[in-house]
Design a protein around this motif. Sequence first.
Motif, short mmCIF file in Angstrom:
data_model
loop_
_atom_site.label_atom_id
_atom_site.label_comp_id
_atom_site.label_asym_id
_atom_site.label_seq_id
_atom_site.Cartn_x
_atom_site.Cartn_y
_atom_site.Cartn_z
N ALA A 71 11.00 3.71 5.28
CA ALA A 71 11.39 2.79 4.21
C ALA A 71 10.35 1.70 4.05
O ALA A 71 9.98 1.33 2.92
CB ALA A 71 12.75 2.18 4.52
N GLY A 72 9.86 1.17 5.16
CA GLY A 72 8.84 0.14 5.09
C GLY A 72 7.56 0.64 4.45
O GLY A 72 6.93 -0.06 3.65
N LEU A 73 7.17 1.86 4.77
CA LEU A 73 5.96 2.43 4.18
C LEU A 73 6.13 2.63 2.68
O LEU A 73 5.21 2.36 1.90
CB LEU A 73 5.63 3.77 4.85
CG LEU A 73 5.09 3.69 6.28
CD1 LEU A 73 4.96 5.09 6.88
CD2 LEU A 73 3.73 2.98 6.31
N ASN A 119 -3.66 -1.84 0.31
CA ASN A 119 -2.71 -2.87 -0.10
C ASN A 119 -2.75 -4.07 0.83
O ASN A 119 -2.78 -5.23 0.40
CB ASN A 119 -1.29 -2.31 -0.14
CG ASN A 119 -1.04 -1.41 -1.35
OD1 ASN A 119 -1.94 -1.19 -2.16
ND2 ASN A 119 0.16 -0.89 -1.46
N LEU A 120 -2.76 -3.80 2.13
CA LEU A 120 -2.79 -4.88 3.10
C LEU A 120 -4.10 -5.66 3.03
O LEU A 120 -4.13 -6.87 3.24
CB LEU A 120 -2.58 -4.32 4.51
CG LEU A 120 -1.18 -3.80 4.83
CD1 LEU A 120 -1.15 -3.14 6.21
CD2 LEU A 120 -0.16 -4.92 4.79
N PHE A 168 1.77 7.84 -9.18
CA PHE A 168 0.74 6.81 -8.98
C PHE A 168 1.33 5.41 -8.72
O PHE A 168 0.65 4.42 -8.90
CB PHE A 168 -0.22 6.76 -10.16
CG PHE A 168 -1.00 8.03 -10.34
CD1 PHE A 168 -2.13 8.29 -9.59
CD2 PHE A 168 -0.56 9.00 -11.23
CE1 PHE A 168 -2.82 9.49 -9.72
CE2 PHE A 168 -1.25 10.21 -11.38
CZ PHE A 168 -2.40 10.44 -10.62
N ARG A 169 2.58 5.36 -8.30
CA ARG A 169 3.20 4.06 -8.01
C ARG A 169 3.01 3.63 -6.56
O ARG A 169 3.28 2.49 -6.21
CB ARG A 169 4.70 4.11 -8.37
CG ARG A 169 4.92 4.36 -9.85
CD ARG A 169 6.37 4.20 -10.27
NE ARG A 169 6.54 4.47 -11.69
CZ ARG A 169 6.24 3.64 -12.67
NH1 ARG A 169 5.75 2.44 -12.38
NH2 ARG A 169 6.41 3.99 -13.93
N GLU A 200 4.21 0.65 -2.36
CA GLU A 200 4.55 0.42 -3.76
C GLU A 200 4.23 -1.02 -4.18
O GLU A 200 3.60 -1.25 -5.21
CB GLU A 200 6.04 0.69 -3.98
CG GLU A 200 6.43 2.15 -3.91
CD GLU A 200 7.95 2.34 -3.91
OE1 GLU A 200 8.67 1.32 -4.05
OE2 GLU A 200 8.39 3.47 -3.76
N ARG A 201 4.70 -1.99 -3.37
CA ARG A 201 4.62 -3.39 -3.79
C ARG A 201 3.84 -4.31 -2.86
O ARG A 201 3.64 -5.47 -3.18
CB ARG A 201 6.04 -3.94 -3.95
CG ARG A 201 6.87 -3.19 -4.97
CD ARG A 201 8.00 -4.05 -5.48
NE ARG A 201 8.88 -4.48 -4.41
CZ ARG A 201 9.93 -3.78 -3.98
NH1 ARG A 201 10.21 -2.61 -4.52
NH2 ARG A 201 10.72 -4.24 -3.02
#
Length: 212
Positions: A32-34, A126-127, A118-119, A39-40
Motif C-alpha cells: 500500500a505504501g509503495l 519520486n523520493l 502512467f500514474r 503515485e503521489r
Amino acid sequence: MGDEEQKLTERGRGRPKTDPRDAETRLRLIRAGLEIATERGYVATGVGEVLRRAAAPKGCFYHYFKDKEDFGLQLIDAYEEFFAKMLDRCFENRALSPMNRLKAFVDAAKAGMEKHQFRRGCLVGNLGQEIASLSDAMREKLIGVMEDWQGRTAGCLALAQDMGELSVSRNVDELAAFFWIGWEGAVLRAKLELRADPLDSFAKVYFHLLKK
C-alpha cells in the motif's frame, strides 16, 4: 505529523487486541505504501491512508515500523528488491545480446507504467524530488540504490563491449550513469504527460548515441 497520524501513534504504543504480527499484514502495508508513494510521493503518504488501503488494523502500524521514516526506509528496501529482480531478468537473459537486454529493460519498465496508466512513477525518482523533506539515512539509501542500478547497467554495457556491440573506447560507468539520469527524467515526464512518448524518445536517442 498530522492530527490523524498523531492519534495513530498514540494508539499504536499499546498492543492491539488482535495480533497483527504476521508477514501478510506487513506485506500489505508495504504494498500500500509503495502504491501511494509511487503515485503521489512519500511526503503525501499518510499512515491512515496506508492502513485503509491495506485493510489493516489501526494499531498495527507501529508494531512493524518505529515511525514513518522507518517505514520509508523499508519501502526503499522493498522497491530495491523488486527492481533488482526485474534488472536481473533482463540483464541475465542469455537469449538476448547485451544491448538487447538493456532494451528489454526499457520495454519492461515502460510496460509497468502503461499497466497503471502512467500514474505511478519510480519510487526512487519520486523520493529524489522530495529530498529536502527526507532524512540523511533515506538520502544515503537512495544513493546506494542508484549506484547499484548503475553498476548493474555498467556490467551489461561492459559485456556489450566484450561481444563487439559497443566500442571499447566508451566509458561504461559514465554511460550507465547517463542512462539513469536520463531515464529517471523520462519517467517523470511520462507520468506528467500520462503517455509513453518521453520514454520512447529518451531510449531512441540513448541507443543512437551508443552506436557512435
